[in-house]
Design a protein around this motif. Structure first.
Motif, PDB file in Angstrom:
ATOM      1  N   SER A 130       0.964  -1.147  -0.176  1.00 43.17           N
ATOM      2  CA  SER A 130      -0.087   0.049   0.046  1.00 43.17           C
ATOM      3  C   SER A 130       1.130   1.292   0.052  1.00 43.17           C
ATOM      4  CB  SER A 130      -0.963  -0.078   1.182  1.00 43.17           C
ATOM      5  OG  SER A 130      -0.184   0.061   2.371  1.00 43.17           O
ATOM      6  N   ILE A 131       2.057   1.302   0.628  1.00 42.53           N
ATOM      7  CA  ILE A 131       2.990   2.359   0.481  1.00 42.53           C
ATOM      8  C   ILE A 131       3.455   2.613  -0.746  1.00 42.53           C
ATOM      9  CG2 ILE A 131       5.217   3.199   1.297  1.00 42.53           C
ATOM     10  CD1 ILE A 131       4.781   1.591   3.832  1.00 42.53           C
ATOM     11  N   GLU A 132       3.547   1.580  -1.350  1.00 42.76           N
ATOM     12  CA  GLU A 132       4.173   1.565  -2.842  1.00 42.76           C
ATOM     13  C   GLU A 132       3.145   2.131  -3.765  1.00 42.76           C
ATOM     14  OE1 GLU A 132       5.653  -1.460  -6.363  1.00 42.76           O
ATOM     15  OE2 GLU A 132       5.517  -2.282  -4.499  1.00 42.76           O
ATOM     16  N   LYS A 133       2.022   1.598  -3.398  1.00 42.44           N
ATOM     17  CA  LYS A 133       0.722   2.142  -4.272  1.00 42.44           C
ATOM     18  C   LYS A 133       0.528   3.525  -4.110  1.00 42.44           C
ATOM     19  CE  LYS A 133      -4.436   1.566  -4.692  1.00 42.44           C
ATOM     20  NZ  LYS A 133      -5.420   1.114  -4.212  1.00 42.44           N
ATOM     21  N   LEU A 149       4.040   9.890  -7.992  1.00 44.04           N
ATOM     22  CA  LEU A 149       4.390   9.810  -9.316  1.00 44.04           C
ATOM     23  C   LEU A 149       6.015   9.233  -9.422  1.00 44.04           C
ATOM     24  CD1 LEU A 149       3.338  12.749 -11.569  1.00 44.04           C
ATOM     25  CD2 LEU A 149       2.047  10.587 -11.091  1.00 44.04           C
ATOM     26  N   MET A 150       6.326   8.356  -8.285  1.00 51.98           N
ATOM     27  CA  MET A 150       7.425   7.635  -8.299  1.00 51.98           C
ATOM     28  C   MET A 150       7.457   6.261  -9.013  1.00 51.98           C
ATOM     29  SD  MET A 150       8.273   7.854  -4.370  1.00 51.98           S
ATOM     30  CE  MET A 150       8.966   9.505  -3.516  1.00 51.98           C
ATOM     31  N   LYS A 151       8.474   5.794  -9.303  1.00 53.48           N
ATOM     32  CA  LYS A 151       8.659   4.713 -10.424  1.00 53.48           C
ATOM     33  C   LYS A 151      10.016   3.871 -10.030  1.00 53.48           C
ATOM     34  CE  LYS A 151      11.140   7.240 -13.920  1.00 53.48           C
ATOM     35  NZ  LYS A 151      12.117   6.399 -14.771  1.00 53.48           N
ATOM     36  N   LYS A 152      10.033   2.876 -10.590  1.00 55.09           N
ATOM     37  CA  LYS A 152      11.156   1.783 -10.599  1.00 55.09           C
ATOM     38  C   LYS A 152      11.943   2.219 -11.445  1.00 55.09           C
ATOM     39  CE  LYS A 152       8.804  -2.043  -8.292  1.00 55.09           C
ATOM     40  NZ  LYS A 152       8.197  -3.491  -8.450  1.00 55.09           N
ATOM     41  N   PRO A 153      13.240   1.876 -11.527  1.00 55.17           N
ATOM     42  CA  PRO A 153      14.320   2.535 -12.539  1.00 55.17           C
ATOM     43  C   PRO A 153      14.054   1.962 -13.855  1.00 55.17           C
ATOM     44  CG  PRO A 153      15.258   1.447 -10.563  1.00 55.17           C
ATOM     45  CD  PRO A 153      13.965   1.269 -10.156  1.00 55.17           C
ATOM     46  N   ASN A 154      13.532   1.054 -13.986  1.00 53.77           N
ATOM     47  CA  ASN A 154      13.277   0.383 -15.573  1.00 53.77           C
ATOM     48  C   ASN A 154      11.859   0.669 -16.018  1.00 53.77           C
ATOM     49  OD1 ASN A 154      12.067  -1.468 -13.657  1.00 53.77           O
ATOM     50  ND2 ASN A 154      12.810  -3.270 -14.545  1.00 53.77           N
ATOM     51  N   GLU A 155      10.967   1.666 -15.365  1.00 49.53           N
ATOM     52  CA  GLU A 155       9.688   1.802 -15.746  1.00 49.53           C
ATOM     53  C   GLU A 155       9.571   3.416 -16.370  1.00 49.53           C
ATOM     54  OE1 GLU A 155       6.876  -0.527 -12.684  1.00 49.53           O
ATOM     55  OE2 GLU A 155       7.413   1.542 -12.049  1.00 49.53           O
ATOM     56  N   ASP A 156       8.504   3.392 -17.059  1.00 52.73           N
ATOM     57  CA  ASP A 156       8.165   4.846 -17.764  1.00 52.73           C
ATOM     58  C   ASP A 156       6.751   5.148 -17.359  1.00 52.73           C
ATOM     59  OD1 ASP A 156      10.514   4.912 -19.266  1.00 52.73           O
ATOM     60  OD2 ASP A 156       9.454   3.892 -21.035  1.00 52.73           O
ATOM     61  N   ILE A 157       6.658   6.237 -17.126  1.00 50.90           N
ATOM     62  CA  ILE A 157       5.250   6.825 -16.441  1.00 50.90           C
ATOM     63  C   ILE A 157       4.819   7.500 -17.378  1.00 50.90           C
ATOM     64  CG2 ILE A 157       3.985   8.195 -14.874  1.00 50.90           C
ATOM     65  CD1 ILE A 157       6.242   7.395 -12.624  1.00 50.90           C
ATOM     66  N   TYR A 158       3.390   7.507 -17.828  1.00 50.58           N
ATOM     67  CA  TYR A 158       2.562   8.119 -18.684  1.00 50.58           C
ATOM     68  C   TYR A 158       1.415   8.934 -17.957  1.00 50.58           C
ATOM     69  CZ  TYR A 158       5.124   5.517 -22.238  1.00 50.58           C
ATOM     70  OH  TYR A 158       6.086   4.923 -22.791  1.00 50.58           O
ATOM     71  N   ILE A 159       1.532  10.145 -17.858  1.00 48.08           N
ATOM     72  CA  ILE A 159       0.258  10.878 -17.199  1.00 48.08           C
ATOM     73  C   ILE A 159      -0.769  11.391 -18.241  1.00 48.08           C
ATOM     74  CG2 ILE A 159      -0.288  12.689 -15.858  1.00 48.08           C
ATOM     75  CD1 ILE A 159       2.730  12.861 -14.923  1.00 48.08           C
ATOM     76  N   ILE A 160      -1.999  10.842 -18.064  1.00 48.19           N
ATOM     77  CA  ILE A 160      -3.067  11.093 -18.813  1.00 48.19           C
ATOM     78  C   ILE A 160      -3.845  12.293 -18.138  1.00 48.19           C
ATOM     79  CG2 ILE A 160      -5.055  10.307 -20.067  1.00 48.19           C
ATOM     80  CD1 ILE A 160      -3.634   7.669 -19.967  1.00 48.19           C
ATOM     81  N   GLN A 161      -4.361  13.398 -18.832  1.00 45.24           N
ATOM     82  CA  GLN A 161      -4.967  14.357 -18.444  1.00 45.24           C
ATOM     83  C   GLN A 161      -6.170  14.617 -19.131  1.00 45.24           C
ATOM     84  OE1 GLN A 161      -2.744  17.813 -17.825  1.00 45.24           O
ATOM     85  NE2 GLN A 161      -1.625  17.448 -16.119  1.00 45.24           N
ATOM     86  N   ASP A 162      -7.553  14.833 -18.375  1.00 44.13           N
ATOM     87  CA  ASP A 162      -8.760  15.221 -19.004  1.00 44.13           C
ATOM     88  C   ASP A 162      -8.541  16.505 -19.815  1.00 44.13           C
ATOM     89  OD1 ASP A 162      -9.672  13.072 -18.349  1.00 44.13           O
ATOM     90  OD2 ASP A 162     -10.727  13.777 -16.431  1.00 44.13           O
ATOM     91  N   ARG A 201       3.438   5.761  -5.883  1.00 46.61           N
ATOM     92  CA  ARG A 201       3.279   5.588  -7.268  1.00 46.61           C
ATOM     93  C   ARG A 201       2.024   6.648  -7.703  1.00 46.61           C
ATOM     94  NH1 ARG A 201       5.276   1.269 -10.419  1.00 46.61           N
ATOM     95  NH2 ARG A 201       6.552   0.097  -9.479  1.00 46.61           N
ATOM     96  N   GLU A 202       0.814   6.455  -7.124  1.00 45.19           N
ATOM     97  CA  GLU A 202      -0.354   7.290  -7.529  1.00 45.19           C
ATOM     98  C   GLU A 202      -0.193   8.688  -6.904  1.00 45.19           C
ATOM     99  OE1 GLU A 202      -3.759   5.374  -5.714  1.00 45.19           O
ATOM    100  OE2 GLU A 202      -3.573   3.671  -7.325  1.00 45.19           O
ATOM    101  N   LYS A 203       0.092   9.095  -5.902  1.00 43.39           N
ATOM    102  CA  LYS A 203       0.255  10.728  -5.515  1.00 43.39           C
ATOM    103  C   LYS A 203       1.573  11.224  -5.829  1.00 43.39           C
ATOM    104  CE  LYS A 203      -2.914  11.130  -1.953  1.00 43.39           C
ATOM    105  NZ  LYS A 203      -3.083  11.728  -0.619  1.00 43.39           N
TER     106      LYS A 203
END
Length: 111
Positions: free
Chosen positions: A75-78, A85-98, A81-83
């Protein structure tokens, strides 16, 4: 003198009705604990009870979240990630806005 006499006769005939009307006026409107003030205080109390219920529900929800965060490392990881925007070293984050945000343009008055 006859006018004063007729007023006195009216008061004498209707003394109980006049007394009751004066009593109701004092109790209903003029007294420190009048019915008008009592009704407004009851309404305030009901609003305060409703806000207490809302705050209690928020408190219960936040307590549940806190307990989950302290006991479950996933739950800490969740949350991270959600609030945040932290990521693991081999991941990419895509932010989708309305795109439905307010895009109105205010016109300034001409001088």
């Amino acid at each position: 003198m006859s006018k004063l006499h007729t007023i006195w006769e009216f008061i004498r005939r209707h003394k109980y009705l006049i007394t009751i009307l004066i009593f109701v006026t004092i109790i209903g409107f003029l007294d420190e604990n009048s019915m008008v003030r009592r009704i407004s205080n009851i309404r305030k109390i009901n609003k305060l009870h409703e806000s207490i219920r809302e705050y209690q529900a928020d408190y219960d929800e936040n307590t549940k979240r806190l307990n989950e965060l302290t006991t479950n490392p996933r739950s800490i990881e969740k949350v991270a990630r959600e609030k945040y925007l932290m990521k693991k070293p081999n991941e990419d984050i895509y932010i989708i806005q309305d795109d439905e945000q307010d895009t109105t343009v205010k016109e300034e008055p001409q001088k």
